[in-house]
Motif scaffolding. Structure first.
Motif, PDB file in Angstrom:
ATOM      1  N   LYS A  79       0.893  -1.076  -0.098  1.00 17.27           N
ATOM      2  CA  LYS A  79       0.127   0.039  -0.096  1.00 17.27           C
ATOM      3  C   LYS A  79       0.732   1.207   0.009  1.00 17.27           C
ATOM      4  N   ARG A  83       0.858   4.073  -2.937  1.00 15.31           N
ATOM      5  CA  ARG A  83       1.038   5.415  -2.818  1.00 15.31           C
ATOM      6  C   ARG A  83       1.896   6.343  -3.501  1.00 15.31           C
ATOM      7  N   GLN A  86       2.030   6.185  -7.441  1.00 15.85           N
ATOM      8  CA  GLN A  86       0.837   7.129  -8.052  1.00 15.85           C
ATOM      9  C   GLN A  86       1.373   8.470  -8.397  1.00 15.85           C
ATOM     10  N   LEU A 125       4.523  11.571   3.558  1.00 19.19           N
ATOM     11  CA  LEU A 125       3.849  10.409   3.725  1.00 19.19           C
ATOM     12  C   LEU A 125       3.693   9.932   5.181  1.00 19.19           C
TER      13      LEU A 125
END
Length: 160
Positions: A79, A83, A86, A125
């Motif tokens: 995951k 992120r 992308q 992040l």
């Protein structure tokens, strides 16, 4: 036959199906069907052109970023990688063994643009603990292709 097709196409993705079939001693139809099946199975994921940007007027900066993360419970590394990949600036993301978790390759117009990406997008992040950015100064070989040309010695050879 798959491995032979992949070995040839990895070096020259523009090879004509007819030439590939002759090279492998197979029919054009069977080679074309095998390629189509490998595309469907995501074994062949795309066709790319290797460009030596140093020989163009376009300015590009390539950076390799080491990223250390804390995986979220139930999400794992996948995951977080999703992120990261992308972002349009990101060309590649690899899960690594060793001192850091991911290697991220990005491209920008300037070092400042790359630095802003790291400071404003990547390092903010939630899972990211730290980053280390390394700028590519010169590419000598990329995807198995030598990019630098050897200088020719134009002196005449004199033998006794």
């Amino acid at each position: 036959m798959r491995e032979k097709i992949l070995a040839v196409m990895e070096k020259n993705s523009r090879i004509d199906i007819r030439d590939l079939a002759v090279l492998l001693g197979e029919s054009e139809v069977s080679v074309a069907n095998e390629i189509a099946q490998m595309e469907k199975e995501h074994i062949i994921c795309g066709y790319h052109t290797l460009i030596n940007w140093d020989n163009t007027s376009d300015e590009k900066v390539v950076a390799l970023i080491e990223v250390k993360v804390t995986p979220q419970r139930g999400m794992g590394f996948d995951k977080i990688a999703e992120r990261i990949y992308q972002y349009n600036e990101v060309n590649a993301v690899y899960l690594m063994s060793g001192a850091y978790d991911f290697t991220v390759f990005i491209e920008g117009r300037t070092m400042r643009e790359v630095a802003l990406f790291v400071s404003e997008k990547l390092s903010t992040l939630e899972s990211v603990l730290s980053t280390a950015t390394h700028f590519v100064l010169k590419k000598y070989k990329d995807h198995g292709t030598v990019l630098v040309q050897e200088d020719q010695d134009e002196r005449m050879l004199i033998t006794p």
